[in-house]
Design a protein around this motif. Sequence first.
Motif, PDB file in Angstrom:
ATOM      1  N   ALA A 117      18.160   9.098 -42.677  1.00 22.55           N
ATOM      2  CA  ALA A 117      18.651  10.377 -42.179  1.00 22.55           C
ATOM      3  C   ALA A 117      20.147  10.336 -41.884  1.00 22.55           C
ATOM      4  CB  ALA A 117      17.877  10.783 -40.924  1.00 22.55           C
ATOM      5  N   GLU A 118      20.635   9.162 -41.447  1.00 26.17           N
ATOM      6  CA  GLU A 118      22.059   9.005 -41.149  1.00 26.17           C
ATOM      7  C   GLU A 118      22.896   8.813 -42.409  1.00 26.17           C
ATOM      8  OE1 GLU A 118      22.014   5.668 -38.573  1.00 26.17           O
ATOM      9  OE2 GLU A 118      21.025   6.742 -36.922  1.00 26.17           O
ATOM     10  N   GLY A 119      22.242   8.604 -43.552  1.00 26.74           N
ATOM     11  CA  GLY A 119      22.960   8.416 -44.808  1.00 26.74           C
ATOM     12  C   GLY A 119      23.746   7.123 -44.879  1.00 26.74           C
ATOM     13  N   ARG A 120      23.234   6.074 -44.206  1.00 25.06           N
ATOM     14  CA  ARG A 120      23.967   4.814 -44.194  1.00 25.06           C
ATOM     15  C   ARG A 120      23.955   4.135 -45.557  1.00 25.06           C
ATOM     16  NH1 ARG A 120      21.463   2.026 -39.070  1.00 25.06           N
ATOM     17  NH2 ARG A 120      22.433   0.175 -39.990  1.00 25.06           N
ATOM     18  N   GLU A 121      25.049   3.476 -45.872  1.00 19.91           N
ATOM     19  CA  GLU A 121      25.192   2.780 -47.145  1.00 19.91           C
ATOM     20  C   GLU A 121      24.641   1.365 -47.003  1.00 19.91           C
ATOM     21  OE1 GLU A 121      28.788   1.494 -50.199  1.00 19.91           O
ATOM     22  OE2 GLU A 121      29.087   3.130 -48.771  1.00 19.91           O
ATOM     23  N   LEU A 122      23.675   1.033 -47.851  1.00 17.61           N
ATOM     24  CA  LEU A 122      23.016  -0.271 -47.771  1.00 17.61           C
ATOM     25  C   LEU A 122      23.370  -1.084 -49.013  1.00 17.61           C
ATOM     26  CD1 LEU A 122      19.506   0.930 -46.525  1.00 17.61           C
ATOM     27  CD2 LEU A 122      21.471   0.177 -45.166  1.00 17.61           C
ATOM     28  N   THR A 123      24.481  -1.792 -48.933  1.00 15.02           N
ATOM     29  CA  THR A 123      24.968  -2.523 -50.101  1.00 15.02           C
ATOM     30  C   THR A 123      25.397  -3.955 -49.793  1.00 15.02           C
ATOM     31  OG1 THR A 123      27.215  -1.666 -49.740  1.00 15.02           O
ATOM     32  CG2 THR A 123      25.787  -0.400 -51.222  1.00 15.02           C
ATOM     33  N   ARG A 124      25.418  -4.344 -48.536  1.00 12.50           N
ATOM     34  CA  ARG A 124      26.070  -5.597 -48.152  1.00 12.50           C
ATOM     35  C   ARG A 124      25.348  -6.836 -48.664  1.00 12.50           C
ATOM     36  NH1 ARG A 124      26.188  -9.295 -44.243  1.00 12.50           N
ATOM     37  NH2 ARG A 124      24.366  -8.420 -43.184  1.00 12.50           N
ATOM     38  N   THR A 125      24.038  -6.855 -48.639  1.00  7.36           N
ATOM     39  CA  THR A 125      23.263  -8.030 -49.054  1.00  7.36           C
ATOM     40  C   THR A 125      22.165  -7.598 -50.029  1.00  7.36           C
ATOM     41  OG1 THR A 125      21.700  -7.817 -47.207  1.00  7.36           O
ATOM     42  CG2 THR A 125      23.664  -9.193 -46.841  1.00  7.36           C
ATOM     43  N   PRO A 126      21.604  -8.551 -50.798  1.00  4.66           N
ATOM     44  CA  PRO A 126      20.527  -8.186 -51.725  1.00  4.66           C
ATOM     45  C   PRO A 126      19.342  -7.510 -51.048  1.00  4.66           C
ATOM     46  CG  PRO A 126      21.381 -10.364 -52.269  1.00  4.66           C
ATOM     47  CD  PRO A 126      22.042  -9.958 -50.983  1.00  4.66           C
ATOM     48  N   ALA A 127      18.971  -7.964 -49.852  1.00  6.12           N
ATOM     49  CA  ALA A 127      17.834  -7.350 -49.162  1.00  6.12           C
ATOM     50  C   ALA A 127      18.119  -5.888 -48.833  1.00  6.12           C
ATOM     51  CB  ALA A 127      17.506  -8.129 -47.892  1.00  6.12           C
ATOM     52  N   LEU A 128      19.346  -5.597 -48.405  1.00  2.00           N
ATOM     53  CA  LEU A 128      19.696  -4.209 -48.094  1.00  2.00           C
ATOM     54  C   LEU A 128      19.769  -3.365 -49.354  1.00  2.00           C
ATOM     55  CD1 LEU A 128      22.458  -4.768 -45.378  1.00  2.00           C
ATOM     56  CD2 LEU A 128      20.073  -4.102 -45.019  1.00  2.00           C
ATOM     57  N   ARG A 129      20.264  -3.940 -50.431  1.00  2.00           N
ATOM     58  CA  ARG A 129      20.307  -3.193 -51.694  1.00  2.00           C
ATOM     59  C   ARG A 129      18.893  -2.904 -52.199  1.00  2.00           C
ATOM     60  NH1 ARG A 129      24.828  -6.662 -52.399  1.00  2.00           N
ATOM     61  NH2 ARG A 129      23.706  -8.169 -53.704  1.00  2.00           N
ATOM     62  N   ALA A 130      17.979  -3.831 -51.953  1.00  2.00           N
ATOM     63  CA  ALA A 130      16.584  -3.587 -52.331  1.00  2.00           C
ATOM     64  C   ALA A 130      16.001  -2.433 -51.522  1.00  2.00           C
ATOM     65  CB  ALA A 130      15.763  -4.856 -52.124  1.00  2.00           C
ATOM     66  N   VAL A 131      16.340  -2.359 -50.230  1.00  3.32           N
ATOM     67  CA  VAL A 131      15.873  -1.248 -49.404  1.00  3.32           C
ATOM     68  C   VAL A 131      16.383   0.077 -49.966  1.00  3.32           C
ATOM     69  CG1 VAL A 131      16.053  -0.144 -47.135  1.00  3.32           C
ATOM     70  CG2 VAL A 131      15.627  -2.600 -47.300  1.00  3.32           C
ATOM     71  N   ALA A 132      17.659   0.110 -50.342  1.00  4.98           N
ATOM     72  CA  ALA A 132      18.222   1.344 -50.900  1.00  4.98           C
ATOM     73  C   ALA A 132      17.494   1.751 -52.175  1.00  4.98           C
ATOM     74  CB  ALA A 132      19.708   1.150 -51.173  1.00  4.98           C
ATOM     75  N   ALA A 133      17.199   0.773 -53.035  1.00  2.00           N
ATOM     76  CA  ALA A 133      16.507   1.079 -54.291  1.00  2.00           C
ATOM     77  C   ALA A 133      15.076   1.543 -54.034  1.00  2.00           C
ATOM     78  CB  ALA A 133      16.511  -0.154 -55.197  1.00  2.00           C
ATOM     79  N   LEU A 134      14.388   0.883 -53.120  1.00  2.31           N
ATOM     80  CA  LEU A 134      13.010   1.270 -52.820  1.00  2.31           C
ATOM     81  C   LEU A 134      12.945   2.617 -52.119  1.00  2.31           C
ATOM     82  CD1 LEU A 134      11.644  -2.203 -51.676  1.00  2.31           C
ATOM     83  CD2 LEU A 134      11.009  -0.959 -53.742  1.00  2.31           C
ATOM     84  N   THR A 135      13.977   2.939 -51.343  1.00  2.00           N
ATOM     85  CA  THR A 135      14.027   4.250 -50.699  1.00  2.00           C
ATOM     86  C   THR A 135      14.110   5.347 -51.753  1.00  2.00           C
ATOM     87  OG1 THR A 135      15.099   3.347 -48.730  1.00  2.00           O
ATOM     88  CG2 THR A 135      15.314   5.706 -49.091  1.00  2.00           C
ATOM     89  N   ALA A 136      14.818   5.069 -52.825  1.00  2.00           N
ATOM     90  CA  ALA A 136      14.960   6.066 -53.891  1.00  2.00           C
ATOM     91  C   ALA A 136      13.643   6.287 -54.637  1.00  2.00           C
ATOM     92  CB  ALA A 136      16.054   5.624 -54.867  1.00  2.00           C
ATOM     93  N   THR A 137      12.842   5.230 -54.781  1.00  2.00           N
ATOM     94  CA  THR A 137      11.584   5.359 -55.530  1.00  2.00           C
ATOM     95  C   THR A 137      10.402   5.672 -54.627  1.00  2.00           C
ATOM     96  OG1 THR A 137      11.169   2.970 -55.380  1.00  2.00           O
ATOM     97  CG2 THR A 137      12.405   3.749 -57.289  1.00  2.00           C
ATOM     98  N   GLY A 138      10.369   5.069 -53.457  1.00  2.00           N
ATOM     99  CA  GLY A 138       9.262   5.261 -52.539  1.00  2.00           C
ATOM    100  C   GLY A 138       8.005   4.523 -52.979  1.00  2.00           C
ATOM    101  N   PHE A 139       6.959   4.663 -52.181  1.00  2.00           N
ATOM    102  CA  PHE A 139       5.656   4.077 -52.477  1.00  2.00           C
ATOM    103  C   PHE A 139       4.630   5.196 -52.512  1.00  2.00           C
ATOM    104  CE2 PHE A 139       7.962   0.453 -50.803  1.00  2.00           C
ATOM    105  CZ  PHE A 139       7.518  -0.608 -51.588  1.00  2.00           C
ATOM    106  N   GLU A 140       3.842   5.211 -53.568  1.00  2.00           N
ATOM    107  CA  GLU A 140       2.848   6.258 -53.742  1.00  2.00           C
ATOM    108  C   GLU A 140       1.892   6.301 -52.557  1.00  2.00           C
ATOM    109  OE1 GLU A 140      -0.688   7.493 -56.951  1.00  2.00           O
ATOM    110  OE2 GLU A 140       0.560   5.706 -57.278  1.00  2.00           O
ATOM    111  N   ARG A 141       1.718   7.490 -51.981  1.00  2.00           N
ATOM    112  CA  ARG A 141       0.742   7.764 -50.917  1.00  2.00           C
ATOM    113  C   ARG A 141       0.901   6.839 -49.712  1.00  2.00           C
ATOM    114  NH1 ARG A 141      -4.980   7.881 -53.702  1.00  2.00           N
ATOM    115  NH2 ARG A 141      -5.576   7.695 -51.497  1.00  2.00           N
ATOM    116  N   ALA A 142       2.139   6.549 -49.355  1.00  2.00           N
ATOM    117  CA  ALA A 142       2.364   5.710 -48.173  1.00  2.00           C
ATOM    118  C   ALA A 142       3.751   5.958 -47.620  1.00  2.00           C
ATOM    119  CB  ALA A 142       2.204   4.233 -48.514  1.00  2.00           C
TER     120      ALA A 142
END
Length: 243
Positions: A117-142
Amino acid sequence: MAGDNRERHTLLDISLAGRRRILEELTQGGREAGVCGPLLLPEEFGGLGEREPGVTFTGIPGIVRREDFHPRPGFIPLGFSSWASGPHGRTRLATFAAPDEVKRSRTPVEVLEACVAEGRELTRTPALRAVAALTATGFERARWGVWGSVGLELATGIRYTHDRSDLDLLLVPDTGPTRALCAAWLRVTEGAEKRFGIRIDAEIRLANGYDVSLKECAQGGVKVLAKGLRDVRLLPVEEFLPS
């Protein structure tokens, strides 16, 4: 905000008076103030690590945990974890908070949703970049959220993660999980593991309050290890995953 949130991985912000009480209790029990103080009372001891801009800091939150051996009636078992990792790992403190010392509680899902909601940029580490990518795709029915070092970094703005940090996820199904859904969720996490070169530990929150490993559920075994706030037990897969 007083409260007693009894879910695993929930972050609780503890009042200044509460953290002072906890520090006094720990030092009286033999812990060093120079080790515990910066973690519990950074306002007074200083020593905070690098922080991301734009994140309001309200202290290091405690993590709701299970207490197997020495429960304290009327108190909430908490763990505190430092951002710095030395030769013996991170400093970790096991303690208790009174319900009226809790100012705010945040589940893993709420931590992630606030960050998005805050629109924070998650790019600093691989784990944070993975969060950004997964946020874009989401998880079906969860709905899903983050805990561990990633959750603490998003909640505090302090740089808890590094280039080799794992990503810990909590999946909260909209309805009961199925084998097909588990397989779909696993494909998503394995794709992110491969893309970002990290390990992802995903747990599923069941309706009974226990958390089970996504990978264990997808392996087709008869029983899985179920972690609850009060115990850990082997749970028959047929109790929560229809054939």
